[in-house]
Design a protein around this motif. Structure first.
Motif, PDB file in Angstrom:
ATOM      1  N   SER A 149      62.878 -59.811  28.390  1.00  0.00           N
ATOM      2  CA  SER A 149      62.059 -59.794  27.165  1.00  0.00           C
ATOM      3  C   SER A 149      60.625 -59.210  27.400  1.00  0.00           C
ATOM      4  O   SER A 149      60.177 -59.197  28.445  1.00  0.00           O
ATOM      5  N   GLY A 150      60.009 -58.723  26.105  1.00  0.00           N
ATOM      6  CA  GLY A 150      58.617 -58.187  26.231  1.00  0.00           C
ATOM      7  C   GLY A 150      58.387 -56.783  26.789  1.00  0.00           C
ATOM      8  O   GLY A 150      57.297 -56.411  26.366  1.00  0.00           O
ATOM      9  N   LEU A 208      51.329 -54.865  28.963  1.00  0.00           N
ATOM     10  CA  LEU A 208      52.581 -55.606  28.500  1.00  0.00           C
ATOM     11  C   LEU A 208      52.668 -56.501  29.519  1.00  0.00           C
ATOM     12  O   LEU A 208      52.568 -56.664  30.903  1.00  0.00           O
ATOM     13  N   ARG A 209      53.677 -57.646  29.042  1.00  0.00           N
ATOM     14  CA  ARG A 209      54.027 -58.850  29.955  1.00  0.00           C
ATOM     15  C   ARG A 209      55.438 -59.007  29.990  1.00  0.00           C
ATOM     16  O   ARG A 209      55.864 -59.374  28.598  1.00  0.00           O
ATOM     17  N   LEU A 210      56.277 -58.692  30.649  1.00  0.00           N
ATOM     18  CA  LEU A 210      57.731 -58.869  30.676  1.00  0.00           C
ATOM     19  C   LEU A 210      57.819 -60.227  31.143  1.00  0.00           C
ATOM     20  O   LEU A 210      57.409 -60.842  32.061  1.00  0.00           O
ATOM     21  N   SER A 211      59.068 -60.862  30.566  1.00  0.00           N
ATOM     22  CA  SER A 211      59.486 -62.244  30.944  1.00  0.00           C
ATOM     23  C   SER A 211      61.233 -61.952  31.349  1.00  0.00           C
ATOM     24  O   SER A 211      61.576 -61.185  30.405  1.00  0.00           O
ATOM     25  N   ARG A 253      48.128 -52.902  39.612  1.00  0.00           N
ATOM     26  CA  ARG A 253      48.087 -52.667  38.243  1.00  0.00           C
ATOM     27  C   ARG A 253      49.289 -53.901  37.769  1.00  0.00           C
ATOM     28  O   ARG A 253      49.120 -54.229  36.702  1.00  0.00           O
ATOM     29  N   PHE A 254      50.329 -54.204  38.300  1.00  0.00           N
ATOM     30  CA  PHE A 254      51.116 -55.078  37.917  1.00  0.00           C
ATOM     31  C   PHE A 254      51.154 -56.347  38.822  1.00  0.00           C
ATOM     32  O   PHE A 254      50.884 -56.327  40.251  1.00  0.00           O
ATOM     33  N   THR A 255      51.415 -57.491  38.335  1.00  0.00           N
ATOM     34  CA  THR A 255      51.575 -58.838  38.803  1.00  0.00           C
ATOM     35  C   THR A 255      52.817 -59.458  38.520  1.00  0.00           C
ATOM     36  O   THR A 255      53.078 -59.867  37.410  1.00  0.00           O
ATOM     37  N   GLN A 289      53.489 -58.670  34.642  1.00  0.00           N
ATOM     38  CA  GLN A 289      52.147 -58.677  33.893  1.00  0.00           C
ATOM     39  C   GLN A 289      51.870 -57.020  34.427  1.00  0.00           C
ATOM     40  O   GLN A 289      51.564 -56.877  35.410  1.00  0.00           O
ATOM     41  N   MET A 290      52.004 -56.052  33.460  1.00  0.00           N
ATOM     42  CA  MET A 290      51.717 -54.760  33.677  1.00  0.00           C
ATOM     43  C   MET A 290      50.335 -54.187  32.936  1.00  0.00           C
ATOM     44  O   MET A 290      50.437 -54.158  31.672  1.00  0.00           O
TER      45      MET A 290
END
Length: 124
Positions: free
Chosen positions: A7-8, A18-21, A67-69, A82-83
């Protein structure tokens, strides 16, 4: 058996975040390394990031490094991506995947379970 639900995703302007989950079913989530992959239209699926079962040793593709974590919360059976500083070339369907007893691989073939994906679109 592990079921994964991402999601996300959504539409965001270049430079945004954006943060994907990815929520996992099952009681053995902590036994799995987790990875994020993405697939843009007309392109092959590619590795984005991975994390070991303990949350250590995160590993990133060069295109997203800095950039992403990736992170995980084993108590919540969830892994996150986390993007930040998103670019139009980050537009893709993003998939999470689980690798049993793994350390987090960049190789898709190492993963045992996959989610259905969530769309991320970055406008210029």
């Amino acid at each position: 058996q592990v079921q994964l639900v991402e999601s996300g995703g959504g539409l965001v302007q270049a430079g945004g975040s954006l943060r994907l989950s990815c929520a996992a079913s099952g009681r053995t989530f902590s036994s799995y390394a987790m990875g994020w992959f993405r697939q843009a239209p007309g392109k092959e699926r590619e590795f984005v990031a991975a994390i070991s079962w303990s949350g250590g040793a995160p590993y990133y593709a060069n295109s997203v490094k800095g950039r992403f974590t990736i992170s995980r919360d084993n108590a919540k059976n969830t892994v996150y991506l986390q993007m930040n500083s998103l670019k139009p070339e980050d537009t893709a369907v993003y998939y999470c995947a689980a690798e049993r007893y793994g350390l987090g691989s960049g190789n898709m073939d190492e993963y045992d379970y996959w989610g259905q994906g969530t769309q991320v679109t970055v406008s210029s």
